[in-house]
Design a protein around this motif. Structure first.
Motif, mmCIF file in Angstrom:
data_model
loop_
_atom_site.group_PDB
_atom_site.id
_atom_site.type_symbol
_atom_site.label_atom_id
_atom_site.label_comp_id
_atom_site.label_asym_id
_atom_site.label_seq_id
_atom_site.Cartn_x
_atom_site.Cartn_y
_atom_site.Cartn_z
ATOM 1 N N ALA A 189 0.833 -1.206 0.000
ATOM 2 C CA ALA A 189 0.000 0.000 0.000
ATOM 3 C C ALA A 189 0.863 1.250 0.000
ATOM 4 N N LYS A 190 1.905 1.239 0.805
ATOM 5 C CA LYS A 190 2.810 2.391 0.857
ATOM 6 C C LYS A 190 3.417 2.655 -0.516
ATOM 7 N N HIS A 191 3.864 1.591 -1.172
ATOM 8 C CA HIS A 191 4.501 1.743 -2.485
ATOM 9 C C HIS A 191 3.513 2.210 -3.553
ATOM 10 N N LEU A 192 2.212 1.937 -3.350
ATOM 11 C CA LEU A 192 1.189 2.335 -4.314
ATOM 12 C C LEU A 192 0.550 3.677 -3.970
ATOM 13 N N GLY A 193 1.008 4.294 -2.885
ATOM 14 C CA GLY A 193 0.478 5.598 -2.502
ATOM 15 C C GLY A 193 -0.860 5.545 -1.794
ATOM 16 N N ILE A 194 -1.194 4.397 -1.209
ATOM 17 C CA ILE A 194 -2.446 4.231 -0.463
ATOM 18 C C ILE A 194 -2.169 4.515 1.018
ATOM 19 N N PRO A 195 -2.870 5.461 1.637
ATOM 20 C CA PRO A 195 -2.634 5.767 3.057
ATOM 21 C C PRO A 195 -2.859 4.535 3.936
ATOM 22 N N VAL A 196 -1.952 4.319 4.872
ATOM 23 C CA VAL A 196 -2.005 3.156 5.761
ATOM 24 C C VAL A 196 -2.259 3.611 7.188
ATOM 25 N N PHE A 197 -3.228 2.971 7.843
ATOM 26 C CA PHE A 197 -3.481 3.154 9.270
ATOM 27 C C PHE A 197 -3.316 1.787 9.929
ATOM 28 N N THR A 198 -2.740 1.770 11.113
ATOM 29 C CA THR A 198 -2.582 0.496 11.815
ATOM 30 C C THR A 198 -2.931 0.675 13.283
ATOM 31 N N HIS A 199 -3.283 -0.421 13.932
ATOM 32 C CA HIS A 199 -3.647 -0.361 15.351
ATOM 33 C C HIS A 199 -2.887 -1.426 16.135
ATOM 34 N N GLU A 200 -2.369 -1.019 17.290
ATOM 35 C CA GLU A 200 -1.716 -1.943 18.224
ATOM 36 C C GLU A 200 -2.567 -2.046 19.476
ATOM 37 N N CYS A 201 -3.055 -3.256 19.765
ATOM 38 C CA CYS A 201 -3.957 -3.418 20.904
ATOM 39 C C CYS A 201 -3.211 -3.655 22.212
ATOM 40 N N ASP A 202 -1.992 -4.189 22.136
ATOM 41 C CA ASP A 202 -1.257 -4.523 23.351
ATOM 42 C C ASP A 202 -0.491 -3.327 23.902
ATOM 43 N N PHE A 203 -0.004 -3.484 25.115
ATOM 44 C CA PHE A 203 0.713 -2.415 25.802
ATOM 45 C C PHE A 203 2.035 -2.099 25.103
ATOM 46 N N THR A 204 2.678 -3.125 24.533
ATOM 47 C CA THR A 204 3.917 -2.944 23.777
ATOM 48 C C THR A 204 3.691 -3.359 22.325
ATOM 49 N N LEU A 205 4.446 -2.757 21.405
ATOM 50 C CA LEU A 205 4.259 -3.046 19.990
ATOM 51 C C LEU A 205 4.736 -4.452 19.646
ATOM 52 N N GLY A 206 3.919 -5.175 18.882
ATOM 53 C CA GLY A 206 4.344 -6.444 18.333
ATOM 54 C C GLY A 206 5.287 -6.205 17.168
ATOM 55 N N LEU A 207 5.999 -7.246 16.753
ATOM 56 C CA LEU A 207 6.979 -7.105 15.683
ATOM 57 C C LEU A 207 6.325 -6.637 14.384
ATOM 58 N N ALA A 208 5.159 -7.189 14.057
ATOM 59 C CA ALA A 208 4.485 -6.789 12.821
ATOM 60 C C ALA A 208 4.170 -5.299 12.821
ATOM 61 N N ASN A 209 3.685 -4.785 13.931
ATOM 62 C CA ASN A 209 3.347 -3.367 13.981
ATOM 63 C C ASN A 209 4.572 -2.471 14.043
ATOM 64 N N ARG A 210 5.674 -2.992 14.560
ATOM 65 C CA ARG A 210 6.920 -2.216 14.495
ATOM 66 C C ARG A 210 7.310 -1.973 13.042
ATOM 67 N N ILE A 211 7.099 -3.008 12.225
ATOM 68 C CA ILE A 211 7.411 -2.889 10.801
ATOM 69 C C ILE A 211 6.356 -2.047 10.093
ATOM 70 N N ASN A 212 5.078 -2.315 10.380
ATOM 71 C CA ASN A 212 3.985 -1.600 9.710
ATOM 72 C C ASN A 212 3.993 -0.103 10.007
ATOM 73 N N PHE A 213 4.484 0.264 11.179
ATOM 74 C CA PHE A 213 4.506 1.675 11.572
ATOM 75 C C PHE A 213 5.328 2.498 10.583
#
Length: 386
Positions: free
Chosen positions: A128-152
């Motif tokens: 999505a980033k490479h195609l110019g599509i805005p990305v929103f992400t959500h982290e539900c836990d107190f600390t960021l998971g690995l996937a969300n560290r990358i997605n951020f």
């Protein structure tokens, strides 16, 4: 590429915890758009194997219709923090997932991509980033998971459940972070405790109802704690025990049900009735997964939390539990303290109605008035000028 304001893409999966909150946001988003005479189509990009497709396609909105209009399965590789030969083979699945997601996004041209995390979400967010599509992400836990560290790194905005999560990030990153709480399915705001009691077969509520949860698979540790102390528990509570679809013992459950009668009610898994069941209970004994504790929190239910800890977890449940404990919104049995003696001590405290009432006040103060699912949905709609 010209984006289509009538389409919003969602991604996330691997477990229900990465799907149900996303469906809650999608449902709210469609409802708000409808109130403005605008129709939104929801597409979901998830794992081509596993439970993702089944959960998404069965997800029904508050209007009784399917939330997602289309599910697209892509190859998915797991992100591991340890050495494994599977890291090599999964690298090719991740690359395949990227190109598959890119193809879907080019075809559907969504105005926004919302990610709820999980290893399957990384390729779509990057595509999505490479195609110019805005990305929103959500982290539900107190600390960021690995996937969300990358997605951020791909995201325009990251939503988090806790102010402390935002404060732990680098100062330069905090302007892209919004604290919203954890999105909870709308059905948890529309519960009927009487329906819950009816489903459980409780006609005479002469004791507080204790709801025991260990996730869809069940938690062996919690199950054994309950079974080892069931006589004491049934003397003080009506015990509703979701034993899980994996870590259960059907023959033992039948025997115990016959022995303790209406004071022990085992279920392998409670499906659509769960919101009403949570609403009718007085105390919850559970793990500390983000979704389950927030679903209990929006209904102001006092909990005794037994977080999953040890080498098999990154410690997110421990962090979640400690946060609730600090806010005096739950009691916690951590590690070696999760034994019979401490279980009885903490559940004895919960027998005091004034103690539970005070905890309920603390939970309400922690959750606040705003529905996180509404805040997140509105952020997304603002992006497409609705």
């Amino acid at each position: 590429m010209k984006l289509n304001n009538n389409v919003v893409a969602f991604t996330g999966g691997g477990t229900g915890g990465h799907i149900y909150p996303g469906l809650a946001v999608a449902d709210e988003l469609k409802n708000i758009a409808k109130s403005k005479n605008h129709k939104i189509s929801i597409i979901w990009i998830g794992c081509s194997k596993g439970m993702d497709k089944n959960i998404v396609e069965k997800g029904m909105g508050s209007d009784g219709t399917p939330i997602a209009d289309m599910f697209y399965g892509i190859p998915s590789g797991k992100l591991r923090r340890y050495l494994s030969w599977q890291n090599f083979t999964d690298l090719f699945r991740i690359i395949g997932g990227y190109f598959a997601a890119r193809k879907v996004l080019r075809k559907t041209k969504p105005a926004v991509l919302f990610s709820k995390g999980g290893f399957v979400s990384v390729p779509p967010c990057l595509a999505a980033k490479h195609l110019g599509i805005p990305v929103f992400t959500h982290e539900c836990d107190f600390t960021l998971g690995l996937a969300n560290r990358i997605n951020f790194k791909s995201a325009k905005t990251m939503f988090v459940s806790y102010e402390e999560t935002k404060n732990r990030l680098a100062t330069a990153d905090q302007n892209r972070v919004v604290v919203t709480g954890n999105p909870v399915r709308p059905v948890f705001y529309q519960t009927n405790p009487q329906n819950g009691l009816k489903f459980l077969g409780i006609e005479n509520k002469d004791k507080p109802v204790l709801l025991v949860l260990g996730g869809s698979s069940g938690a062996k540790q919690i199950n054994e704690l309950v079974w080892n102390n069931l006589e004491w528990l049934c003397q003080n509570y009506i015990v509703v025990h979701q034993t899980g679809l994996v870590n259960n013992n059907e023959n033992q459950e039948i025997e115990l049900k016959n022995k303790y009668g209406n004071y022990y009610k085992p279920f392998a898994f409670i499906y659509n009735e769960m919101p009403d069941v949570v609403a009718c209970c007085d105390v919850i004994l559970s793990r500390a997964g983000a979704n389950s504790i927030w679903e209990a929190a929006v209904l102001s239910k006092p909990s005794v939390l037994v977080p999953l800890c040890g080498s098999g977890t990154r410690g997110d449940q421990v962090d979640n539990a400690k946060f609730f404990e600090e806010k005096k919104a739950a009691l916690v049995l951590l590690g070696e303290k999760a034994d019979s003696e401490n279980l009885k001590i903490e559940l004895t405290k919960m027998l005091d109605i004034s103690f539970r009432n005070e905890m309920e006040k603390n939970i309400k103060a922690m959750v606040g008035e705003k529905k996180s699912v509404n805040v997140i949905a509105q952020y997304i709609l603002d992006q497409i000028n609705l």
